[in-house]
Design an enzyme around this catalytic site. Structure first.
Site, PDB file in Angstrom:
ATOM      1  N   HIS A  64       0.819  -1.231   0.000  1.00 32.83           N
ATOM      2  CA  HIS A  64       0.000   0.000   0.000  1.00 32.83           C
ATOM      3  C   HIS A  64       0.851   1.279   0.000  1.00 32.83           C
ATOM      4  CE1 HIS A  64      -2.862   3.083   0.979  1.00 32.83           C
ATOM      5  NE2 HIS A  64      -2.313   3.246   2.170  1.00 32.83           N
ATOM      6  N   HIS A  75       3.882   6.829   5.554  1.00 27.20           N
ATOM      7  CA  HIS A  75       2.672   7.523   6.032  1.00 27.20           C
ATOM      8  C   HIS A  75       1.830   6.736   7.037  1.00 27.20           C
ATOM      9  CE1 HIS A  75       0.311   5.438   2.823  1.00 27.20           C
ATOM     10  NE2 HIS A  75      -0.730   5.677   3.594  1.00 27.20           N
ATOM     11  N   ASP A  76       1.932   5.416   7.026  1.00 26.12           N
ATOM     12  CA  ASP A  76       1.132   4.629   7.973  1.00 26.12           C
ATOM     13  C   ASP A  76       1.954   4.036   9.125  1.00 26.12           C
ATOM     14  OD1 ASP A  76      -1.471   4.942   7.022  1.00 26.12           O
ATOM     15  OD2 ASP A  76      -1.252   3.344   5.524  1.00 26.12           O
ATOM     16  N   GLU A  92       0.867   5.540  12.613  1.00 25.97           N
ATOM     17  CA  GLU A  92      -0.532   5.199  12.905  1.00 25.97           C
ATOM     18  C   GLU A  92      -0.723   3.701  13.154  1.00 25.97           C
ATOM     19  OE1 GLU A  92      -3.451   7.367  10.607  1.00 25.97           O
ATOM     20  OE2 GLU A  92      -4.673   5.563  10.441  1.00 25.97           O
ATOM     21  N   ASP A  93      -0.050   2.884  12.401  1.00 25.47           N
ATOM     22  CA  ASP A  93      -0.355   1.444  12.406  1.00 25.47           C
ATOM     23  C   ASP A  93       0.739   0.522  12.929  1.00 25.47           C
ATOM     24  OD1 ASP A  93      -2.884   1.923  11.409  1.00 25.47           O
ATOM     25  OD2 ASP A  93      -2.271   1.730   9.313  1.00 25.47           O
ATOM     26  N   ASP A 137      -3.256   8.567  -1.269  1.00 24.74           N
ATOM     27  CA  ASP A 137      -3.700   7.537  -0.310  1.00 24.74           C
ATOM     28  C   ASP A 137      -5.168   7.177  -0.548  1.00 24.74           C
ATOM     29  OD1 ASP A 137      -3.494   5.854   1.959  1.00 24.74           O
ATOM     30  OD2 ASP A 137      -4.195   7.450   3.289  1.00 24.74           O
TER      31      ASP A 137
HETATM   32 ZN    ZN Z   1      -2.621   4.733   3.680  1.00 20.81          ZN
END
Ligand code: ZN
Length: 187
Positions: free
Chosen positions: A40, A66-67, A70-71, A127
């Site tokens: 992704h 970018h993630d 967050e993840d 995204d």
């Molecule tokens: Zn994303």
């Protein structure tokens, strides 16, 4: 001094890809094939170059990362340590506050979209395009149609709030959305 410098763009971008791959290594996308998660962020960065014409190493590294905050367990400090304060700030701009409910996070993305920096908007556009593109009549399998339609409506609202950021990326988003909506409408 950060470990990597954008003055060596290829090394900088690939270091971000390598870092993100390690951080997301145990994660999978929601699809039946359980695609590795890293596909992704790589797709988001690739879209920024292909459709967005982007060559800025800061934007491309942040797209790859970018993630991560967050993840995964990645901290903003870690991002800064390796990639500097600009990438840290950019990743922070596109990171949802996970202490909030899902509904509240979605609402805030719409509300705060116009406050994003230009670079963060570009990542946001790519995204959303990639996520909408991944959402087909059959994938993710456990999502009912209504949830997919709601996702499309929400993504459209976020993108509408940052209209005028990048015509080619916006056109790509609209076309992707139209194609995916049409696929669902036939069901
Ligand atoms: Zn994303």
């Amino acid at each position: 001094m950060p470990t990597f410098s954008p003055d060596s763009p290829a090394a900088f971008i690939l270091a971000a890809a390598d870092f993100a791959a390690r951080k997301h290594t145990a994660q999978r996308r929601r699809d039946t094939a359980k695609t590795p998660y890293i596909n992704h962020p790589v797709a988001v960065a690739a879209l920024l170059t292909r459709v967005g014409g982007m060559t800025d190493p800061i934007t491309l590294a942040a797209a790859l990362l970018h993630d991560t905050v967050e993840d995964t367990e990645t901290t903003p400090e870690e991002i800064e340590e390796h990639f500097g304060p600009d990438v840290r700030t950019l990743v922070a701009e596109v990171t949802d506050d996970k202490s909030l409910t899902k509904e509240e996070r979605k609402r805030q993305q719409i509300e705060h979209a116009p406050e994003l920096s230009h670079r963060a908007r570009l990542i946001k556009l790519a995204d959303k395009s990639c996520n909408v593109g991944d959402m087909t009549p059959t994938e993710p399998k456990d999502w009912p149609l209504v949830r997919k339609r709601e996702y499309f409506d929400w993504a459209e609202q976020v993108v509408t709030r940052i209209q005028g950021t990048h015509p080619a990326l916006e056109t790509h988003f609209r076309r992707t959305l139209q194609t995916q909506r049409a696929a669902l409408a036939d069901l």
